[in-house]
Design an enzyme around this catalytic site. Structure first.
Site, PDB file in Angstrom:
ATOM      1  N   PRO A   2       2.154   6.325  -3.329  1.00 10.06           N
ATOM      2  CA  PRO A   2       3.095   7.285  -2.749  1.00 10.06           C
ATOM      3  C   PRO A   2       3.040   7.253  -1.224  1.00 10.06           C
ATOM      4  O   PRO A   2       1.962   7.280  -0.631  1.00 10.06           O
ATOM      5  CB  PRO A   2       2.588   8.622  -3.298  1.00 10.06           C
ATOM      6  CG  PRO A   2       1.827   8.273  -4.539  1.00 10.06           C
ATOM      7  CD  PRO A   2       1.203   6.940  -4.253  1.00 10.06           C
ATOM      8  N   GLU A   3       4.209   7.171  -0.600  1.00  6.92           N
ATOM      9  CA  GLU A   3       4.291   7.205   0.852  1.00  6.92           C
ATOM     10  C   GLU A   3       4.854   8.555   1.282  1.00  6.92           C
ATOM     11  O   GLU A   3       4.990   9.471   0.463  1.00  6.92           O
ATOM     12  CB  GLU A   3       5.129   6.028   1.352  1.00  6.92           C
ATOM     13  CG  GLU A   3       4.516   4.678   0.986  1.00  6.92           C
ATOM     14  CD  GLU A   3       5.212   3.494   1.643  1.00  6.92           C
ATOM     15  OE1 GLU A   3       5.994   3.693   2.589  1.00  6.92           O
ATOM     16  OE2 GLU A   3       4.976   2.358   1.194  1.00  6.92           O
ATOM     17  N   LYS A  57       0.357  11.840   4.789  1.00  6.40           N
ATOM     18  CA  LYS A  57       0.431  11.740   3.329  1.00  6.40           C
ATOM     19  C   LYS A  57      -0.478  12.756   2.635  1.00  6.40           C
ATOM     20  O   LYS A  57      -0.727  12.656   1.436  1.00  6.40           O
ATOM     21  CB  LYS A  57       0.065  10.324   2.886  1.00  6.40           C
ATOM     22  CG  LYS A  57       1.006   9.251   3.431  1.00  6.40           C
ATOM     23  CD  LYS A  57       0.571   7.871   2.988  1.00  6.40           C
ATOM     24  CE  LYS A  57       1.407   6.786   3.654  1.00  6.40           C
ATOM     25  NZ  LYS A  57       0.987   5.426   3.245  1.00  6.40           N
ATOM     26  N   HIS A  90      -6.781  11.237 -17.674  1.00  2.00           N
ATOM     27  CA  HIS A  90      -6.685  11.204 -16.215  1.00  2.00           C
ATOM     28  C   HIS A  90      -6.230  12.529 -15.607  1.00  2.00           C
ATOM     29  O   HIS A  90      -5.929  12.575 -14.414  1.00  2.00           O
ATOM     30  CB  HIS A  90      -5.772  10.069 -15.732  1.00  2.00           C
ATOM     31  CG  HIS A  90      -6.076   8.737 -16.325  1.00  2.00           C
ATOM     32  ND1 HIS A  90      -7.329   8.156 -16.248  1.00  2.00           N
ATOM     33  CD2 HIS A  90      -5.289   7.869 -17.022  1.00  2.00           C
ATOM     34  CE1 HIS A  90      -7.304   6.983 -16.871  1.00  2.00           C
ATOM     35  NE2 HIS A  90      -6.091   6.790 -17.348  1.00  2.00           N
ATOM     36  N   ARG A 109      -6.185   5.922 -11.268  1.00  2.00           N
ATOM     37  CA  ARG A 109      -7.054   4.997 -10.534  1.00  2.00           C
ATOM     38  C   ARG A 109      -8.122   5.710  -9.708  1.00  2.00           C
ATOM     39  O   ARG A 109      -9.008   5.071  -9.148  1.00  2.00           O
ATOM     40  CB  ARG A 109      -6.202   4.082  -9.647  1.00  2.00           C
ATOM     41  CG  ARG A 109      -5.223   3.236 -10.468  1.00  2.00           C
ATOM     42  CD  ARG A 109      -4.370   2.341  -9.609  1.00  2.00           C
ATOM     43  NE  ARG A 109      -5.141   1.284  -8.983  1.00  2.00           N
ATOM     44  CZ  ARG A 109      -4.620   0.352  -8.180  1.00  2.00           C
ATOM     45  NH1 ARG A 109      -3.315   0.354  -7.930  1.00  2.00           N
ATOM     46  NH2 ARG A 109      -5.373  -0.570  -7.644  1.00  2.00           N
ATOM     47  N   LYS A 151       0.309  -3.996  23.456  1.00  2.70           N
ATOM     48  CA  LYS A 151      -0.181  -4.369  22.129  1.00  2.70           C
ATOM     49  C   LYS A 151       0.374  -5.734  21.711  1.00  2.70           C
ATOM     50  O   LYS A 151       1.576  -5.964  21.758  1.00  2.70           O
ATOM     51  CB  LYS A 151       0.191  -3.310  21.091  1.00  2.70           C
ATOM     52  CG  LYS A 151      -0.597  -2.010  21.236  1.00  2.70           C
ATOM     53  CD  LYS A 151      -0.473  -1.159  20.003  1.00  2.70           C
ATOM     54  CE  LYS A 151      -1.310   0.117  20.142  1.00  2.70           C
ATOM     55  NZ  LYS A 151      -2.752  -0.180  20.218  1.00  2.70           N
ATOM     56  N   ARG A 260      -0.841  -6.992   3.297  1.00  7.52           N
ATOM     57  CA  ARG A 260       0.255  -6.361   2.563  1.00  7.52           C
ATOM     58  C   ARG A 260       1.433  -7.319   2.468  1.00  7.52           C
ATOM     59  O   ARG A 260       1.720  -8.087   3.401  1.00  7.52           O
ATOM     60  CB  ARG A 260       0.715  -5.074   3.266  1.00  7.52           C
ATOM     61  CG  ARG A 260      -0.374  -4.057   3.520  1.00  7.52           C
ATOM     62  CD  ARG A 260      -1.038  -3.589   2.242  1.00  7.52           C
ATOM     63  NE  ARG A 260      -0.107  -2.857   1.390  1.00  7.52           N
ATOM     64  CZ  ARG A 260       0.144  -1.559   1.514  1.00  7.52           C
ATOM     65  NH1 ARG A 260      -0.440  -0.845   2.470  1.00  7.52           N
ATOM     66  NH2 ARG A 260       0.976  -0.961   0.683  1.00  7.52           N
TER      67      ARG A 260
END
Length: 271
Positions: A2-3, A57, A90, A109, A151, A260
């Site tokens: 989830p973002e 989050k 769970h 998880r 950067k 990623r």
């Protein structure tokens, strides 16, 4: 995972059932999450939930005694259910309310978290150094340009850095960079102000639209009422490596960046 939009959709879904409700019990069936779940029954039982907020989050459930800090991890979910709902696999934590409902935390998880903070939550180690919220005025082109000065990292990695801006995970970083026409490997400090202006606008628009659509449904995410999100139908690049670009028809490239999966169009997105 989830973002930000998924966490915000969860917040919006659970808040109406929690705010101004009294906690009458806390059931911890399995406290072995990402960090051990503290035994806070004495602190929280009898408390009234004042508000439910989101920072990055993290979901923040406020009472006068302190704040529960909840993170959904890779596969966690929060559901509002009747008191007598049977326990399933769970289902690790129930926050039991006087209104006949429970807030149930399920996490297959177990990378999620349920912590407790009695200090001002901004001082908590998980929250103290977070960057601005992307949907507020604090995230703007001036702030982003200053954060990226000098950067040499890829812009996608910077977008996903919570010290620069919070909550822009892999899905939405891919989508925002495509919408802005910026190559994900572009050196962050060399992107001009005009392109950063477009990028900031696209991040805000894409996140806001994802929230409106109910979040992105991949493997694990469902809303607080169990319904799926629908933004997955709107994705232009994420998860579409090797397919055709929705803008130019070129085949989308897929690489690994910062461990990623990153998908982009080599024609539409430039360095």
């Amino acid at each position: 995972m989830p973002e930000l939009p998924e966490v915000e959709v969860t917040r919006q879904g659970i808040a109406p059932y929690l705010v101004e409700q009294t906690v009458i019990d806390l059931v911890i069936r399995n406290g072995s999450l990402r960090w051990p779940v503290p035994d806070i029954a004495k602190q929280i039982i009898g408390q009234v939930i004042r508000q439910v907020r989101r920072r990055a989050k993290y979901l923040l459930i406020d009472t006068d005694a302190g704040t529960s800090i909840v993170h959904l991890g890779m596969s966690g979910s929060l559901r509002i259910l009747p008191h007598d709902t049977p326990v399933e696999k769970h289902d690790h934590i129930d926050l039991v309310l006087a209104n006949g409902r429970i807030l149930r935390f399920n996490d297959p998880r177990r990378f999620g978290a349920w912590l407790w903070c009695e200090l001002p939550e901004e001082a908590h180690p998980l929250l103290a150094k977070l960057g601005p919220e992307p949907l507020t005025n604090a995230f703007n082109v001036k702030q982003l340009a200053a954060a990226l000065t000098g950067k040499k990292k890829a812009i996608k990695l910077c977008l996903m850095d919570n010290h620069i801006v919070v909550g822009v995970g892999n899905i939405y970083a891919n989508e925002a960079l495509f919408a802005a026409g910026i190559h994900p490997e572009a050196e962050a400090g060399k992107i001009d102000i005009e392109r950063l202006t477009v990028l900031v606008a696209e991040v805000k628009q894409i996140l806001a639209h994802a929230i409106k659509q109910g979040g992105t449904t991949l493997k694990d995410f469902t809303n607080a009422d169990g319904k799926p999100g629908y933004f997955a139908q709107k994705l232009h690049v994420y998860g579409r490596g090797g397919e055709t670009c929705t803008s130019c028809g070129n085949l989308l490239s897929e690489i690994r960046l910062g461990q990623r999966t990153t998908v982009f169009c080599g024609i539409c997105q430039t360095r």
